[in-house]
Design a protein around this motif. Structure first.
Motif, short mmCIF file in Angstrom:
data_model
loop_
_atom_site.label_atom_id
_atom_site.label_comp_id
_atom_site.label_asym_id
_atom_site.label_seq_id
_atom_site.Cartn_x
_atom_site.Cartn_y
_atom_site.Cartn_z
N MET A 1 60.20 36.93 18.20
CA MET A 1 58.86 36.39 18.03
C MET A 1 57.88 37.29 18.77
O MET A 1 58.09 37.65 19.90
CB MET A 1 58.79 34.97 18.59
CG MET A 1 57.41 34.39 18.54
SD MET A 1 57.33 32.67 19.04
CE MET A 1 57.69 32.77 20.77
N SER A 2 56.81 37.61 18.12
CA SER A 2 55.76 38.40 18.73
C SER A 2 54.44 37.92 18.16
O SER A 2 54.18 38.07 16.97
CB SER A 2 55.98 39.88 18.43
OG SER A 2 54.97 40.65 19.00
N ILE A 3 53.61 37.30 18.99
CA ILE A 3 52.36 36.70 18.53
C ILE A 3 51.20 37.37 19.24
O ILE A 3 51.04 37.23 20.43
CB ILE A 3 52.36 35.19 18.81
CG1 ILE A 3 53.59 34.55 18.17
CG2 ILE A 3 51.09 34.54 18.32
CD1 ILE A 3 53.92 33.20 18.70
N SER A 12 59.23 36.75 22.85
CA SER A 12 60.49 36.14 23.24
C SER A 12 61.13 36.96 24.36
O SER A 12 60.89 38.16 24.48
CB SER A 12 61.46 36.10 22.07
OG SER A 12 60.96 35.28 21.05
N ILE A 13 61.92 36.30 25.16
CA ILE A 13 62.65 36.99 26.21
C ILE A 13 64.05 37.29 25.67
O ILE A 13 64.72 36.40 25.13
CB ILE A 13 62.68 36.16 27.50
CG1 ILE A 13 61.25 36.04 28.01
CG2 ILE A 13 63.61 36.79 28.54
CD1 ILE A 13 61.06 35.16 29.20
N ASP A 14 64.44 38.55 25.80
CA ASP A 14 65.73 38.99 25.27
C ASP A 14 66.37 39.99 26.22
O ASP A 14 65.93 40.14 27.36
CB ASP A 14 65.54 39.59 23.87
CG ASP A 14 64.59 40.79 23.85
OD1 ASP A 14 64.40 41.46 24.89
OD2 ASP A 14 64.04 41.08 22.77
N GLN A 15 67.40 40.67 25.74
CA GLN A 15 68.14 41.62 26.58
C GLN A 15 67.28 42.79 27.04
O GLN A 15 67.61 43.44 28.03
CB GLN A 15 69.40 42.12 25.86
CG GLN A 15 69.14 43.02 24.66
CD GLN A 15 68.90 42.28 23.37
OE1 GLN A 15 68.70 41.06 23.35
NE2 GLN A 15 68.89 43.01 22.26
N PRO A 52 61.48 30.04 27.11
CA PRO A 52 60.74 30.96 27.98
C PRO A 52 60.06 32.05 27.15
O PRO A 52 60.59 32.47 26.12
CB PRO A 52 61.84 31.55 28.86
CG PRO A 52 63.04 31.58 27.97
CD PRO A 52 62.90 30.37 27.05
N LEU A 53 58.89 32.47 27.60
CA LEU A 53 58.15 33.53 26.91
C LEU A 53 57.61 34.52 27.92
O LEU A 53 57.19 34.14 29.02
CB LEU A 53 56.98 32.94 26.12
CG LEU A 53 57.34 32.03 24.95
CD1 LEU A 53 56.10 31.30 24.45
CD2 LEU A 53 57.98 32.83 23.83
#
Length: 151
Positions: A1-3, A12-15, A52-53
């Protein structure tokens, strides 16, 4: 997700960015009113269904937010919100919160968003007031505020 919207973007929080998020910190004096480190919120999010963002200004990570839906009453809560001490006083806190509210409202078509903050956190109080969050209750540990939307 990217807004993307305005000054900030929620991602979004990812690796690729989780560790950088754990390095975000508030000022020393703010640690008394925002004492829980980001790494705790990431762990709790993984096991409790929170979202979480990461908050970015361009490609620069500047803050962190967590929201959740209460399983008991389906209310939408902002659980944590912070801008790193190096990026405060630039309007990013207001822009990030505005974007977070817009994102939750659009994604869930909810009629209100709830949040809490410590009574002594005057900066948070002013920010939330400026965005229309109204105080609905208070005790010695927490002020609860709601932002209601017309449907």
């Amino acid at each position: 997700m990217s807004i993307a919207h305005g000054l900030v973007e929620l991602r979004s929080i990812d690796q690729n960015n989780w560790y950088a998020c754990t390095l975000l910190e508030v000022t020393d004096e703010q640690k008394e009113v925002f004492p829980i480190p980001v790494v705790y919120w990431l762990a709790e999010s993984a096991y409790c269904g929170f979202t979480p963002l990461a908050i970015y200004a361009g490609e620069q990570l500047v803050g962190f937010a967590v929201y959740a839906i209460d399983p008991d009453d389906e209310s939408h809560w902002i659980m944590a919100y912070m801008i790193d001490h190096k990026f405060q006083h630039r309007g990013l806190g207001w822009a990030g919160m505005e974007e977070l509210v817009r994102t939750i409202k659009e994604k869930y078509d909810c009629d209100k968003i709830v949040l809490g903050h410590r009574p002594e956190n005057e900066r948070a109080s002013r920010l939330y007031d400026s965005l229309g969050f109204e105080e609905v209750s208070q005790n010695e540990r927490e002020v609860i505020r709601e932002l209601k939307f017309n449907k």
